[in-house]
Design a protein around this motif. Structure first.
Motif, short mmCIF file in Angstrom:
data_model
loop_
_atom_site.label_atom_id
_atom_site.label_comp_id
_atom_site.label_asym_id
_atom_site.label_seq_id
_atom_site.Cartn_x
_atom_site.Cartn_y
_atom_site.Cartn_z
N SER A 19 0.85 -1.18 0.00
CA SER A 19 0.00 0.00 0.00
C SER A 19 0.89 1.23 0.00
O SER A 19 2.02 1.20 0.45
CB SER A 19 -0.93 0.01 1.22
N SER A 20 0.37 2.31 -0.54
CA SER A 20 1.12 3.56 -0.60
C SER A 20 0.67 4.46 0.54
O SER A 20 -0.35 4.20 1.17
CB SER A 20 0.87 4.23 -1.95
N PRO A 21 1.42 5.55 0.83
CA PRO A 21 1.00 6.45 1.91
C PRO A 21 -0.40 7.01 1.69
O PRO A 21 -1.14 7.25 2.64
CB PRO A 21 2.06 7.56 1.86
N ALA A 22 -0.79 7.20 0.43
CA ALA A 22 -2.13 7.71 0.13
C ALA A 22 -3.18 6.62 0.22
O ALA A 22 -4.37 6.88 0.14
CB ALA A 22 -2.14 8.34 -1.26
N ASP A 23 -2.73 5.38 0.39
CA ASP A 23 -3.63 4.23 0.41
C ASP A 23 -3.61 3.61 1.80
O ASP A 23 -2.67 2.90 2.15
CB ASP A 23 -3.16 3.22 -0.64
N PRO A 24 -4.66 3.86 2.59
CA PRO A 24 -4.64 3.37 3.97
C PRO A 24 -5.00 1.88 4.11
O PRO A 24 -5.04 1.38 5.22
CB PRO A 24 -5.72 4.23 4.62
N LEU A 25 -5.25 1.20 3.02
CA LEU A 25 -5.67 -0.20 3.07
C LEU A 25 -4.46 -1.12 2.97
O LEU A 25 -3.93 -1.34 1.88
CB LEU A 25 -6.65 -0.50 1.94
N PRO A 26 -3.99 -1.67 4.08
CA PRO A 26 -2.87 -2.61 3.98
C PRO A 26 -3.31 -3.87 3.25
O PRO A 26 -4.37 -4.42 3.54
CB PRO A 26 -2.51 -2.89 5.44
N ASN A 27 -2.53 -4.29 2.30
CA ASN A 27 -2.94 -5.42 1.47
C ASN A 27 -1.73 -6.27 1.10
O ASN A 27 -1.13 -6.07 0.04
CB ASN A 27 -3.66 -4.91 0.22
N PRO A 28 -1.37 -7.21 1.94
CA PRO A 28 -0.19 -8.03 1.63
C PRO A 28 -0.35 -8.92 0.40
O PRO A 28 0.65 -9.39 -0.14
CB PRO A 28 0.02 -8.86 2.90
N LYS A 29 -1.56 -9.15 -0.05
CA LYS A 29 -1.77 -9.97 -1.25
C LYS A 29 -1.64 -9.15 -2.53
O LYS A 29 -1.58 -9.72 -3.62
CB LYS A 29 -3.13 -10.66 -1.22
N LEU A 30 -1.62 -7.83 -2.44
CA LEU A 30 -1.45 -6.96 -3.61
C LEU A 30 0.03 -6.86 -3.92
O LEU A 30 0.81 -6.32 -3.13
CB LEU A 30 -2.05 -5.58 -3.35
N LEU A 31 0.43 -7.42 -5.06
CA LEU A 31 1.84 -7.49 -5.42
C LEU A 31 2.13 -6.68 -6.68
O LEU A 31 1.31 -6.63 -7.60
CB LEU A 31 2.23 -8.95 -5.69
N SER A 32 3.31 -6.09 -6.72
CA SER A 32 3.80 -5.52 -7.97
C SER A 32 4.11 -6.69 -8.90
O SER A 32 4.27 -7.84 -8.43
CB SER A 32 5.07 -4.70 -7.72
#
Length: 170
Positions: free
Chosen positions: A2-15
């Motif tokens: 997640s980015s600083p502008a994105d408050p949703l932690p998402n460990p499954k979201l991968l680059s």
């Protein structure tokens, strides 16, 4: 991720590079990767059924999620209803989903070449002939099995939006 502008932690979201590394670990462990893609704007019963069935075709399920800009091109200026971050978060909350990668190009060809899935799954409203020729070629080049799951009639995001609009007018 997640980015600083994105408050949703998402460990499954991968680059994509992180997804490729994860894919390498799966391959080394002898595990089969299933890849699917789509918009998944408002999760509904049809999506849930489809994703569970897709996951059953292998050992891990990766969803290539259309970025917001591509959704606007595909579905019109009022879509997506939810941002790519929100859609990725909802998908990642599902037990049947192991990873989510947001793709920003019109086609999934680069992601297919990079991830080299063992199985590629689409809903039954697609056929081999309806698949983009470059995507199909990339799937065939990496030896992926292409499967079309039965379309679960009566469920669509467009009809869900229409029902929500109608309910708001009551």
């Amino acid at each position: 991720m997640s980015s600083p502008a994105d408050p949703l932690p998402n460990p499954k979201l991968l680059s994509l590079p992180d997804a490729v590394a994860w894919r390498g670990q799966l391959r080394a462990a002898g595990r089969r990767l299933v890849l699917t893609n789509g918009v998944f704007d408002l999760l509904h019963t049809g999506h849930l059924y489809y994703l569970q069935q897709a996951r059953a075709r292998g050992d891990a399920l990766c969803i290539a999620l259309n970025a917001d800009a591509s959704v606007k091109q595909l579905k019109g200026p009022l879509r997506p209803v939810q941002t790519e971050s929100e859609r990725a978060y909802a998908l990642a909350a599902l037990a049947c989903v192991d990873a989510v990668v947001i793709f920003r190009e019109k086609r999934l060809t680069g992601e297919i070449r990079a991830l080299q899935p063992d199985v590629y799954v689409k809903a039954g409203d697609y056929t081999l002939e309806k698949l983009d020729p470059d995507e199909r070629g990339a799937l065939q080049a990496c030896g992926a099995r292409i499967e079309f799951l039965p379309f679960l009639a009566g469920f669509s995001t467009t009809s869900l939006i229409a029902k929500i609009k109608a309910a708001g007018e009551i």
